[in-house]
Design a protein around this motif. Structure first.
Motif, PDB file in Angstrom:
ATOM      1  N   VAL A  82      17.649  30.910 -15.224  1.00  0.00           N
ATOM      2  CA  VAL A  82      16.364  30.878 -14.533  1.00  0.00           C
ATOM      3  C   VAL A  82      16.568  30.217 -13.182  1.00  0.00           C
ATOM      4  CG1 VAL A  82      15.132  30.696 -16.738  1.00  0.00           C
ATOM      5  CG2 VAL A  82      15.585  28.624 -15.403  1.00  0.00           C
ATOM      6  N   ILE A  83      15.578  30.374 -12.315  1.00  0.00           N
ATOM      7  CA  ILE A  83      15.599  29.696 -11.017  1.00  0.00           C
ATOM      8  C   ILE A  83      14.721  28.464 -11.111  1.00  0.00           C
ATOM      9  CG2 ILE A  83      14.983  29.867  -8.574  1.00  0.00           C
ATOM     10  CD1 ILE A  83      15.644  32.849  -8.745  1.00  0.00           C
ATOM     11  N   ASN A  84      15.317  27.317 -10.911  1.00  0.00           N
ATOM     12  CA  ASN A  84      14.587  26.045 -10.989  1.00  0.00           C
ATOM     13  C   ASN A  84      13.980  25.730  -9.634  1.00  0.00           C
ATOM     14  OD1 ASN A  84      13.631  23.465 -11.319  1.00  0.00           O
ATOM     15  ND2 ASN A  84      15.645  22.503 -11.527  1.00  0.00           N
ATOM     16  N   ALA A  85      12.678  26.003  -9.494  1.00  0.00           N
ATOM     17  CA  ALA A  85      11.962  25.675  -8.256  1.00  0.00           C
ATOM     18  C   ALA A  85      10.940  24.586  -8.509  1.00  0.00           C
ATOM     19  CB  ALA A  85      11.288  26.929  -7.697  1.00  0.00           C
ATOM     20  N   THR A  86      11.209  23.746  -9.520  1.00  0.00           N
ATOM     21  CA  THR A  86      10.270  22.683  -9.878  1.00  0.00           C
ATOM     22  C   THR A  86      10.386  21.469  -8.970  1.00  0.00           C
ATOM     23  OG1 THR A  86      11.818  21.625 -11.416  1.00  0.00           O
ATOM     24  CG2 THR A  86      10.409  23.374 -12.304  1.00  0.00           C
ATOM     25  N   GLY A  87      11.540  21.303  -8.328  1.00  0.00           N
ATOM     26  CA  GLY A  87      11.777  20.083  -7.565  1.00  0.00           C
ATOM     27  C   GLY A  87      12.362  18.966  -8.405  1.00  0.00           C
ATOM     28  N   ILE A  88      12.616  19.217  -9.689  1.00  0.00           N
ATOM     29  CA  ILE A  88      13.256  18.241 -10.564  1.00  0.00           C
ATOM     30  C   ILE A  88      14.728  18.623 -10.685  1.00  0.00           C
ATOM     31  CG2 ILE A  88      13.303  17.214 -12.868  1.00  0.00           C
ATOM     32  CD1 ILE A  88      10.323  17.902 -13.087  1.00  0.00           C
ATOM     33  N   LEU A  89      15.604  17.785 -10.140  1.00  0.00           N
ATOM     34  CA  LEU A  89      17.014  18.137 -10.044  1.00  0.00           C
ATOM     35  C   LEU A  89      17.668  18.274 -11.409  1.00  0.00           C
ATOM     36  CD1 LEU A  89      16.308  16.999  -7.161  1.00  0.00           C
ATOM     37  CD2 LEU A  89      18.657  16.182  -7.062  1.00  0.00           C
ATOM     38  N   ILE A  90      17.418  17.316 -12.290  1.00  0.00           N
ATOM     39  CA  ILE A  90      18.018  17.338 -13.625  1.00  0.00           C
ATOM     40  C   ILE A  90      16.885  17.576 -14.612  1.00  0.00           C
ATOM     41  CG2 ILE A  90      19.477  16.102 -15.266  1.00  0.00           C
ATOM     42  CD1 ILE A  90      20.380  14.319 -12.954  1.00  0.00           C
ATOM     43  N   HIS A  91      16.507  18.824 -14.769  1.00  0.00           N
ATOM     44  CA  HIS A  91      15.372  19.185 -15.602  1.00  0.00           C
ATOM     45  C   HIS A  91      15.875  19.409 -17.026  1.00  0.00           C
ATOM     46  CE1 HIS A  91      11.674  20.927 -16.982  1.00  0.00           C
ATOM     47  NE2 HIS A  91      11.149  20.986 -15.775  1.00  0.00           N
ATOM     48  N   THR A  92      15.502  18.521 -17.950  1.00  0.00           N
ATOM     49  CA  THR A  92      16.007  18.602 -19.319  1.00  0.00           C
ATOM     50  C   THR A  92      15.688  19.949 -19.953  1.00  0.00           C
ATOM     51  OG1 THR A  92      15.833  16.213 -19.610  1.00  0.00           O
ATOM     52  CG2 THR A  92      15.892  17.541 -21.605  1.00  0.00           C
ATOM     53  N   ASN A  93      14.472  20.461 -19.729  1.00  0.00           N
ATOM     54  CA  ASN A  93      14.078  21.731 -20.338  1.00  0.00           C
ATOM     55  C   ASN A  93      14.787  22.923 -19.710  1.00  0.00           C
ATOM     56  OD1 ASN A  93      11.657  19.735 -20.305  1.00  0.00           O
ATOM     57  ND2 ASN A  93      11.322  21.010 -22.088  1.00  0.00           N
ATOM     58  N   ASP A 293      26.071  15.146 -18.468  1.00  0.00           N
ATOM     59  CA  ASP A 293      25.298  16.264 -17.909  1.00  0.00           C
ATOM     60  C   ASP A 293      24.103  15.832 -17.067  1.00  0.00           C
ATOM     61  OD1 ASP A 293      23.951  15.205 -20.082  1.00  0.00           O
ATOM     62  OD2 ASP A 293      23.263  17.143 -20.832  1.00  0.00           O
ATOM     63  N   LYS A 294      24.097  14.593 -16.630  1.00  0.00           N
ATOM     64  CA  LYS A 294      23.010  14.144 -15.759  1.00  0.00           C
ATOM     65  C   LYS A 294      23.574  13.937 -14.351  1.00  0.00           C
ATOM     66  CE  LYS A 294      20.240  12.172 -19.477  1.00  0.00           C
ATOM     67  NZ  LYS A 294      19.596  10.962 -20.050  1.00  0.00           N
ATOM     68  N   LEU A 295      23.542  12.722 -13.856  1.00  0.00           N
ATOM     69  CA  LEU A 295      23.994  12.482 -12.491  1.00  0.00           C
ATOM     70  C   LEU A 295      25.502  12.620 -12.326  1.00  0.00           C
ATOM     71  CD1 LEU A 295      21.605   9.568 -11.493  1.00  0.00           C
ATOM     72  CD2 LEU A 295      21.747  11.810 -10.405  1.00  0.00           C
ATOM     73  N   LEU A 296      26.245  12.605 -13.413  1.00  0.00           N
ATOM     74  CA  LEU A 296      27.678  12.856 -13.301  1.00  0.00           C
ATOM     75  C   LEU A 296      27.919  14.320 -12.911  1.00  0.00           C
ATOM     76  CD1 LEU A 296      30.404  11.389 -15.551  1.00  0.00           C
ATOM     77  CD2 LEU A 296      30.531  13.799 -14.946  1.00  0.00           C
ATOM     78  N   GLY A 297      27.023  15.221 -13.370  1.00  0.00           N
ATOM     79  CA  GLY A 297      27.072  16.611 -12.922  1.00  0.00           C
ATOM     80  C   GLY A 297      27.917  17.550 -13.743  1.00  0.00           C
ATOM     81  N   GLY A 298      28.241  17.183 -14.992  1.00  0.00           N
ATOM     82  CA  GLY A 298      29.082  18.021 -15.831  1.00  0.00           C
ATOM     83  C   GLY A 298      28.355  18.591 -17.025  1.00  0.00           C
ATOM     84  N   VAL A 391      14.630  13.189  -9.388  1.00  0.00           N
ATOM     85  CA  VAL A 391      15.915  13.378 -10.060  1.00  0.00           C
ATOM     86  C   VAL A 391      15.711  13.960 -11.442  1.00  0.00           C
ATOM     87  CG1 VAL A 391      17.970  12.247 -10.959  1.00  0.00           C
ATOM     88  CG2 VAL A 391      17.041  11.566  -8.751  1.00  0.00           C
ATOM     89  N   GLY A 392      14.808  13.371 -12.247  1.00  0.00           N
ATOM     90  CA  GLY A 392      14.563  13.853 -13.591  1.00  0.00           C
ATOM     91  C   GLY A 392      15.643  13.421 -14.553  1.00  0.00           C
ATOM     92  N   GLY A 393      15.636  14.021 -15.747  1.00  0.00           N
ATOM     93  CA  GLY A 393      16.632  13.706 -16.756  1.00  0.00           C
ATOM     94  C   GLY A 393      16.586  12.262 -17.201  1.00  0.00           C
TER      95      GLY A 393
END
Length: 463
Positions: A82-93, A293-298, A391-393
């Motif tokens: 999907v395309i995340n256009a929510t503005g939440i960088l780490i969107h859990t859902n 899988d959050k701010l580490l980016g993996g 940031v989210g998550g």
């Protein structure tokens, strides 16, 4: 003439039609039968409700084509980009952090062939899956040893079961967090077989509070990074170094659950309160747990780093087999960790950090590009707005990041219906609703995704 229940054909009769036989040959007997049952059940429900449904011509090619399309939809993957256009960088859902191309390539390579997951190429004997990333984690954090499990909640559970089962854990009342999915720290402590001893108050906890709670049964002093909420005003919390000295004096373990966890200082990019893992270990914390899988980016992973003797015990714990990380996640994590080493710059190579650090002018330019493209396609009700991304998550929910968004309004279409229509596209577009308009935040959108957004909005606008 109005149709009745007796006019509904039998499933076996339909399956014997030549046009339906072609559908069976293309798919399968079971799938075709299930799709027919759904159609007949819908007609039956309409008739019983007093409605007059339009019966299809069951023998026609048109019905066979519609039946095939129905099966194709049922066969479509449930998990889809999907395309995340929510503005939440780490969107859990929405799957949390995007992974770098190098991580995706590593997963593909490992999944497409046999690998040395638990095979030592030097000796030809059985190896350990933990060895593939342990050295990297230690290099990046200064830890003596490290091990990886399938998520941070598992890391906390294993850490407590391996160190405090049957004994007590001392934790501040102000740090007894709950995160998404009703994951409550006191429940995890209880599940580990340890007894929780709460100290301090919601807003103030001192070193003396921990000291008074330590007795012969104490195994762990537990800190938790309260990244998903803030207590402000009349507050106090002990310095980690003071807690480390207290833990050493009483021969107990100082453990910290970071939740997210970062390997580099993110204060230049608007996140001043995210502690760096290496700094935490330098302060004397014995064991730290953080997410991959959050701010580490993996990929999804729970990383445990710290004292070698404690980590060795956790590796040998019976629960490790149930919580161990799989080969694809290990491959992606290794590739991601390598992007933190020279000559790479993680801020330029890891997607979540790219989004976080993107200059506001770049985000605005993307928003202008989308606005102009939609306007050129004849879409009215398009406007550019200053926005706030997050940031989210579970990380700093009140820390806004400056951003730009494109708003959408369509005549006679509510914001709720418009978001539903965007979700129904071939590539779903996920935005947010503000003031009865759909907002597409550009901090969480790639330039390469703009054409898909334009196509989705244009298609909806034509209806």
């Amino acid at each position: 003439m109005q149709k009745t229940l007796s006019d509904l054909p039998q499933i076996q009769t339909l399956l014997g039609l030549p046009t339906i036989a072609d559908v069976i040959a293309r798919f399968s007997h079971a799938e075709t039968a299930d799709a027919l049952r759904e159609i007949i059940a819908g007609l039956r429900a309409d008739l019983r409700a007093g409605r007059a449904p339009l019966f299809p011509d069951f023998q026609s090619m048109e019905f066979a084509e519609a039946l095939s399309a129905r099966i194709e939809v049922a066969r479509a993957p449930s998990l889809t980009p999907v395309i995340n256009a929510t503005g939440i960088l780490i969107h859990t859902n929405l799957g949390r952090a995007r992974m770098a191309p190098q991580a995706i390539a590593a997963m593909q390579a490992t999944g497409a062939a046999a690998s040395n997951l638990e095979f030592d190429l030097a000796t030809g004997k059985r190896g350990s899956r933990h060895s593939h990333v342990e050295h990297l984690i230690c290099t990046l954090t200064g830890a003596e040893a490290a091990v990886v499990v399938n998520n941070c909640a598992a890391a906390v559970l294993l850490g407590l079961m391996g160190t405090a089962n049957g004994r007590s854990v001392v934790a501040s009342r102000g740090e007894l967090i709950e995160i998404g999915g009703s994951f409550r720290l006191p429940d995890v402590i209880a599940q580990s077989g340890a007894t929780l001893r709460e100290v301090g108050t919601t807003n103030k906890t001192r070193v003396d509070d921990y000291a008074r709670a330590i007795d012969a049964d104490t195994a762990v002093l537990l800190k938790s990074h309260t990244s998903n909420f803030k207590i402000v005003g009349f507050t106090a919390a002990p310095d980690r170094r003071d807690l480390a000295r207290l833990a050493a004096q009483h021969d107990v373990i100082l453990m910290e659950d970071l939740g997210s966890g970062v390997l580099i200082d993110l204060s230049p990019y608007g996140l001043p309160d995210e502690p760096v893992v290496a700094d935490i270990l330098k302060s004397g914390v014995d064991l730290v747990m953080f997410s991959g899988d959050k701010l580490l980016g993996g990929p999804q992973a729970g990383i445990i780093a710290g004292r070698a003797d404690i980590v060795a015990d956790l590796k040998a714990h019976p629960l490790m087999r149930a919580l161990r990380v799989d080969k694809s996640s290990l491959a992606a994590l290794e590739a991601t960790l390598r992007l933190y080493l020279p000559p790479f710059d993680p801020v330029q190579t890891i997607p979540v950090l790219q989004m976080l650090s993107a200059p506001l002018a770049q985000v605005e330019s993307r928003a202008i590009t989308l606005t102009d493209a939609l306007t050129a396609k004849g879409v009215s009700g398009v406007a550019l707005h200053e926005s706030a991304a997050y940031v989210g998550g579970g990380s700093l929910p009140d820390q806004a990041l400056p951003s730009f968004a494109v708003s959408l309004r369509m005549p006679d279409v509510s914001a709720q219906k418009l978001t539903a229509a965007l979700r129904a596209q071939k590539t779903p577009v996920i935005g947010r609703i503000e003031r009865d308009q759909v907002m597409l935040d550009m901090r969480t959108v790639w330039d390469a995704e703009l054409p898909a957004i334009v196509a989705a909005v244009e298609q909806i606008n034509r209806r």
